[in-house]
Design an enzyme around this catalytic site. Structure first.
Site, mmCIF file in Angstrom:
data_model
loop_
_atom_site.group_PDB
_atom_site.id
_atom_site.type_symbol
_atom_site.label_atom_id
_atom_site.label_comp_id
_atom_site.label_asym_id
_atom_site.label_seq_id
_atom_site.Cartn_x
_atom_site.Cartn_y
_atom_site.Cartn_z
ATOM 1 C CB SER A 158 -0.910 -0.467 -7.104
ATOM 2 O OG SER A 158 -1.558 -0.379 -8.345
ATOM 3 C CG ASP A 248 3.661 -1.431 -13.695
ATOM 4 O OD1 ASP A 248 2.545 -1.249 -14.227
ATOM 5 O OD2 ASP A 248 3.887 -1.207 -12.490
ATOM 6 C CG HIS A 278 0.992 -3.240 -11.606
ATOM 7 N ND1 HIS A 278 1.469 -2.004 -11.242
ATOM 8 C CD2 HIS A 278 -0.134 -3.449 -10.874
ATOM 9 C CE1 HIS A 278 0.667 -1.479 -10.329
ATOM 10 N NE2 HIS A 278 -0.313 -2.339 -10.091
#
Length: 311
Positions: A158, A248, A278
């Site tokens: 991320s 996501d 995610h």
């Protein structure tokens, strides 16, 4: 959007999480991630040796945690610099401990995990600088750490994927491989996937806007080291594996970054995780895909560590 029963179970659970004794919205965000990780990551695997120490620099220290799956006495071990996610504003040792343990045990590599500075207290480039300094420290202290300087990789998830990309762009010659897990690559949040998943699951657009605002000073809004999709010259970036999750909002940004790397001549593999959301790497209590992803990363890492060439 068709979500599996397991993902729906997770999302219902996330809706019920309330941060304990949050002092302000930022504290609430950080405690929410801690609670989610603690409740959904599953049992934390034992690791032979875990050390905590500080890298001392002029004016600051960087706390680091070292996971040694084969103990302390191994010499010339491979190593992974692991950079955690959390929208640049949250996360740390406890939120990503379960993932780091799995990575260490499955890869057999020493995992070095810096607790880098977070925004808004420390906006860009503070966190990036901490990770660059950690990478340099690993290389310069490899002998004392029992590491092989020819067998080092970097993994970021991320926001950590954005940071890993920026680290590799600067000092990619240090690494034999790079793995980016659903990377946060663009501050514009205007892709098709952001339109589709503006309200989740897991991430939402307003939260993303606030996170990038906290992280990115006005004067840095066109800095490629802060916004990876703006990078044109990937320089010595090593062979890279990008993991993307189907549901996501960041998937299109990850695809764009991957396309830019491929166009720049970087050796690239993309792995698509169908049905995933995610942050699925924190959901090992319920999702088998977590171990599947770790196994895939370990195989990629081993292939590149065994390779004689960095291309």
């Amino acid at each position: 959007m068709q979500l599996t029963s397991k993902i729906n179970t997770i999302l219902h659970h996330l809706e019920k999480i309330q941060s304990f004794n949050a002092q302000d919205p930022m504290d609430d965000t950080r405690k929410y991630l801690e609670t989610m990780s603690f409740q959904l990551s599953g049992k934390r695997e034992p690791v032979a040796v875990i050390e905590e120490l500080h890298i001392s620099l002029e004016g600051r220290d960087i706390p680091i945690r070292i996971y040694r799956p084969k103990g302390r006495d191994i010499q010339k071990s491979s190593a992974i610099l692991y950079i955690h996610g959390g929208w640049f504003i949250a996360g740390g040792f406890e939120t990503h401990d379960a993932v780091a343990r799995k990575l260490a045990n499955t890869t057999g590599s020493v995992v070095i995990f810096p607790d880098y500075r977070l925004a808004p207290e420390h906006p860009f480039p503070a966190g990036l600088n901490d990770n660059v300094e950690t990478a340099k420290w690993i290389v310069h202290n490899a002998e004392n750490l029992g590491l092989d300087t020819d067998k080092i990789g970097i993994i970021g998830d991320s926001a950590g994927g954005a940071l890993a990309t920026a680290v590799s762009t600067q000092i990619g010659e240090y690494f034999k491989f790079q793995i980016l897990i659903y990377p946060a690559a663009d501050d514009q949040l205007n892709s098709k996937s952001w339109e589709t998943y503006e309200n989740g699951p897991v991430l939402n657009k307003q939260g993303g806007i606030e996170a990038w605002k906290a992280y990115l000073p006005e004067k840095e809004k066109t800095n490629p080291l802060a916004i990876p999709v703006l990078i044109k010259d990937f320089k010595n970036t090593p062979p890279t594996l990008v993991l993307l999750a189907e549901h996501d909002p960041l998937i299109d940004d990850g695809k764009k970054l991957s396309e830019n790397m491929k166009n720049a001549g970087i050796s690239l593999q993309i792995s698509f995780y169908k049905d995933m959301v995610h942050g699925f790497m924190h959901m090992g209590e319920i999702l088998d895909e977590v171990q599947t992803a770790v196994d895939e990363m370990a195989a990629f890492a081993q292939e590149k560590l065994d390779s004689k060439n960095v291309g």
